[in-house]
Design a protein around this motif. Structure first.
Motif, mmCIF file in Angstrom:
data_model
loop_
_atom_site.group_PDB
_atom_site.id
_atom_site.type_symbol
_atom_site.label_atom_id
_atom_site.label_comp_id
_atom_site.label_asym_id
_atom_site.label_seq_id
_atom_site.Cartn_x
_atom_site.Cartn_y
_atom_site.Cartn_z
ATOM 1 N N MET A 113 14.097 -5.953 -4.823
ATOM 2 C CA MET A 113 13.157 -4.885 -3.875
ATOM 3 C C MET A 113 12.621 -3.646 -4.550
ATOM 4 O O MET A 113 11.617 -3.139 -4.498
ATOM 5 C CB MET A 113 13.960 -4.605 -2.694
ATOM 6 C CG MET A 113 14.668 -5.720 -1.924
ATOM 7 S SD MET A 113 13.178 -6.612 -1.383
ATOM 8 C CE MET A 113 12.536 -5.577 -0.172
ATOM 9 N N LYS A 114 13.261 -3.048 -5.471
ATOM 10 C CA LYS A 114 12.930 -1.949 -6.190
ATOM 11 C C LYS A 114 12.095 -2.256 -7.489
ATOM 12 O O LYS A 114 11.201 -1.458 -7.703
ATOM 13 C CB LYS A 114 14.144 -1.187 -6.838
ATOM 14 C CG LYS A 114 15.074 -0.506 -5.650
ATOM 15 C CD LYS A 114 16.159 0.121 -6.161
ATOM 16 C CE LYS A 114 15.980 0.989 -7.330
ATOM 17 N NZ LYS A 114 17.103 1.609 -7.676
ATOM 18 N N ARG A 115 12.095 -3.402 -7.944
ATOM 19 C CA ARG A 115 11.256 -3.523 -9.124
ATOM 20 C C ARG A 115 10.115 -4.502 -9.287
ATOM 21 O O ARG A 115 10.468 -5.679 -8.976
ATOM 22 C CB ARG A 115 12.085 -3.857 -10.734
ATOM 23 C CG ARG A 115 13.379 -3.115 -10.717
ATOM 24 C CD ARG A 115 14.283 -3.403 -11.642
ATOM 25 N NE ARG A 115 15.286 -2.464 -11.971
ATOM 26 C CZ ARG A 115 15.748 -2.172 -12.990
ATOM 27 N NH1 ARG A 115 15.380 -2.445 -14.151
ATOM 28 N NH2 ARG A 115 16.776 -1.283 -13.105
ATOM 29 N N PRO A 116 9.000 -4.197 -9.039
ATOM 30 C CA PRO A 116 7.854 -4.950 -8.565
ATOM 31 C C PRO A 116 7.764 -6.445 -9.746
ATOM 32 O O PRO A 116 7.430 -7.406 -9.000
ATOM 33 C CB PRO A 116 6.601 -4.122 -8.942
ATOM 34 C CG PRO A 116 6.991 -2.744 -8.677
ATOM 35 C CD PRO A 116 8.489 -2.643 -9.002
ATOM 36 N N TYR A 117 8.112 -6.148 -10.918
ATOM 37 C CA TYR A 117 7.969 -7.179 -11.887
ATOM 38 C C TYR A 117 9.054 -8.384 -11.543
ATOM 39 O O TYR A 117 8.926 -9.520 -11.692
ATOM 40 C CB TYR A 117 7.951 -7.007 -13.217
ATOM 41 C CG TYR A 117 9.487 -6.414 -13.757
ATOM 42 C CD1 TYR A 117 10.016 -7.346 -14.467
ATOM 43 C CD2 TYR A 117 9.658 -5.055 -13.727
ATOM 44 C CE1 TYR A 117 11.462 -7.079 -14.883
ATOM 45 C CE2 TYR A 117 10.967 -4.691 -14.113
ATOM 46 C CZ TYR A 117 11.846 -5.478 -14.687
ATOM 47 O OH TYR A 117 13.028 -5.112 -15.143
ATOM 48 N N ILE A 118 10.138 -7.898 -11.067
ATOM 49 C CA ILE A 118 11.203 -8.815 -10.687
ATOM 50 C C ILE A 118 10.774 -9.632 -9.127
ATOM 51 O O ILE A 118 10.887 -10.770 -9.035
ATOM 52 C CB ILE A 118 12.473 -8.141 -10.324
ATOM 53 C CG1 ILE A 118 12.916 -7.631 -11.993
ATOM 54 C CG2 ILE A 118 13.485 -9.196 -9.932
ATOM 55 C CD1 ILE A 118 14.402 -6.952 -11.837
ATOM 56 N N THR A 119 10.350 -8.848 -8.459
ATOM 57 C CA THR A 119 9.746 -9.217 -7.051
ATOM 58 C C THR A 119 8.741 -10.297 -7.271
ATOM 59 O O THR A 119 8.947 -11.554 -6.841
ATOM 60 C CB THR A 119 9.142 -8.170 -6.402
ATOM 61 O OG1 THR A 119 10.121 -6.960 -6.216
ATOM 62 C CG2 THR A 119 8.710 -8.885 -4.762
ATOM 63 N N VAL A 120 7.799 -10.088 -8.518
ATOM 64 C CA VAL A 120 6.613 -11.093 -8.504
ATOM 65 C C VAL A 120 7.342 -12.392 -9.294
ATOM 66 O O VAL A 120 7.213 -13.504 -8.895
ATOM 67 C CB VAL A 120 5.761 -10.485 -9.459
ATOM 68 C CG1 VAL A 120 4.787 -11.642 -9.862
ATOM 69 C CG2 VAL A 120 5.062 -9.445 -8.810
ATOM 70 N N GLY A 121 8.333 -12.021 -10.170
ATOM 71 C CA GLY A 121 8.995 -13.319 -10.786
ATOM 72 C C GLY A 121 9.780 -13.977 -9.924
ATOM 73 O O GLY A 121 9.840 -15.228 -9.906
ATOM 74 N N MET A 122 10.547 -13.553 -8.975
ATOM 75 C CA MET A 122 11.216 -14.053 -7.901
ATOM 76 C C MET A 122 10.585 -14.939 -7.122
ATOM 77 O O MET A 122 10.801 -16.246 -6.536
ATOM 78 C CB MET A 122 12.327 -13.129 -7.227
ATOM 79 C CG MET A 122 13.071 -14.003 -6.260
ATOM 80 S SD MET A 122 14.386 -14.927 -7.300
ATOM 81 C CE MET A 122 15.137 -13.494 -7.928
ATOM 82 N N ALA A 123 9.157 -14.289 -6.588
ATOM 83 C CA ALA A 123 8.285 -15.185 -5.614
ATOM 84 C C ALA A 123 7.662 -16.444 -6.546
ATOM 85 O O ALA A 123 7.783 -17.499 -5.849
ATOM 86 C CB ALA A 123 7.186 -14.127 -5.437
ATOM 87 N N VAL A 167 3.157 -9.263 -17.653
ATOM 88 C CA VAL A 167 2.325 -8.109 -17.784
ATOM 89 C C VAL A 167 3.002 -7.041 -17.414
ATOM 90 O O VAL A 167 3.250 -5.812 -18.094
ATOM 91 C CB VAL A 167 0.918 -8.191 -17.301
ATOM 92 C CG1 VAL A 167 0.224 -6.985 -17.242
ATOM 93 C CG2 VAL A 167 0.056 -9.155 -18.097
ATOM 94 N N MET A 168 3.480 -7.123 -16.291
ATOM 95 C CA MET A 168 4.337 -5.978 -15.685
ATOM 96 C C MET A 168 5.606 -5.407 -16.508
ATOM 97 O O MET A 168 5.842 -4.221 -16.182
ATOM 98 C CB MET A 168 4.641 -6.280 -14.012
ATOM 99 C CG MET A 168 3.426 -6.477 -13.448
ATOM 100 S SD MET A 168 3.651 -6.937 -11.548
ATOM 101 C CE MET A 168 4.563 -5.505 -11.009
ATOM 102 N N LEU A 169 6.315 -6.425 -16.887
ATOM 103 C CA LEU A 169 7.559 -6.170 -17.557
ATOM 104 C C LEU A 169 7.332 -5.448 -19.077
ATOM 105 O O LEU A 169 8.273 -5.061 -19.554
ATOM 106 C CB LEU A 169 8.679 -7.301 -17.670
ATOM 107 C CG LEU A 169 8.255 -8.371 -18.452
ATOM 108 C CD1 LEU A 169 8.601 -8.362 -19.793
ATOM 109 C CD2 LEU A 169 8.932 -9.779 -17.806
ATOM 110 N N SER A 170 6.148 -5.701 -19.467
ATOM 111 C CA SER A 170 5.791 -5.361 -20.930
ATOM 112 C C SER A 170 5.773 -3.801 -20.819
ATOM 113 O O SER A 170 5.183 -3.212 -20.014
ATOM 114 C CB SER A 170 4.487 -5.879 -21.404
ATOM 115 O OG SER A 170 4.279 -7.458 -21.362
ATOM 116 N N LYS A 171 6.461 -3.227 -21.915
ATOM 117 C CA LYS A 171 6.314 -1.699 -22.191
ATOM 118 C C LYS A 171 5.262 -1.406 -22.935
ATOM 119 O O LYS A 171 4.931 -1.659 -23.837
ATOM 120 C CB LYS A 171 7.707 -1.284 -22.916
ATOM 121 C CG LYS A 171 8.876 -1.769 -22.006
ATOM 122 C CD LYS A 171 10.195 -1.361 -23.014
ATOM 123 C CE LYS A 171 11.544 -1.962 -22.221
ATOM 124 N NZ LYS A 171 12.602 -1.472 -23.058
ATOM 125 N N GLY A 172 4.362 -0.201 -22.214
ATOM 126 C CA GLY A 172 3.081 0.151 -22.817
ATOM 127 C C GLY A 172 2.215 -0.840 -23.022
ATOM 128 O O GLY A 172 2.334 -2.029 -22.337
#
Length: 206
Positions: A113-123, A167-172
């Motif tokens: 719920m808190k981390r959008p990149y995890i939300t997208v990955g779970m979806a 893309v979302m989980l990449s740093k910088g």
């Protein structure tokens, strides 16, 4: 012609060896992690490698039809195996995160719920479940060819979500994830363009 020879060879090849060969990288990645060859953060490296393999397979699955259309190389018979292997890699990626990384079940939902990149990955993973469950001849007969094809268009969304997750989980700013996203969007556009041409009504002749 070379293309004819390639297609003749592909027709003779069974698809079952793909399932055997396809899981070898998973075993190798875990072995490398268990034997201390993946650096000081082996779990993070394992997650990354498994996720990358999943994305490669999703891209390859999307590319089967354009390859057949533009290069006349007909390897579509292997698309089911490629799709199921992509699901296996996503599942391994998810289990690695759950069991080796988070380890606290109560934290899992909070992270989703808190981390959008995890939300997208779970979806993406959730959308892959009906695709994997219906990747068999019985489901095609039960759903009908048209219904089965409509369901499996979810693969487009899955691939896009997978690339966006990267893309979302990449740093910088990193170019590699953006390249993968561009490839996925390009392949989806090609597939949708092909389907649009098929349903376009014929022009009336005078």
């Amino acid at each position: 012609m070379m293309i004819d020879r390639i297609n003749q060879t592909l027709r003779k090849l069974p698809d079952w060896p793909l399932y055997v060969i396809g899981v070898i990288p998973i075993i190798w990645i875990y072995y490398r992690g268990a034997t201390g060859h993946l650096g000081v953060e082996p779990v993070e490296v394992i997650e990354h490698k498994l996720g990358l393999w999943a994305l490669w397979l999703l891209i390859l699955g999307l590319a089967m039809s354009p390859i057949a259309q533009y290069f006349q190389i007909k390897a579509i018979k292997f698309r089911r195996a490629i799709g199921l292997l992509a699901f296996v890699y996503v599942l391994a990626h998810l289990l690695t995160w759950l069991i080796l990384d988070v380890q606290i079940l109560g934290q899992v939902w909070k992270d989703i719920m808190k981390r959008p990149y995890i939300t997208v990955g779970m979806a993406a993973f959730i959308l892959m479940i009906p695709l994997a469950a219906t990747s068999n001849n019985w489901s095609i007969r039960t759903l009908g060819a048209a219904g089965w094809q409509r369901l499996h268009r979810l693969a487009y969304i899955v691939a896009i979500f997978g690339a966006v997750h990267f893309v979302m989980l990449s740093k910088g700013f990193q170019l590699e994830p953006l390249i993968y996203l561009a490839i996925v969007l390009g392949l989806v556009a090609l597939r949708l363009r092909k389907k649009k041409k098929k349903v376009r009504p014929r022009e009336r002749t005078a």
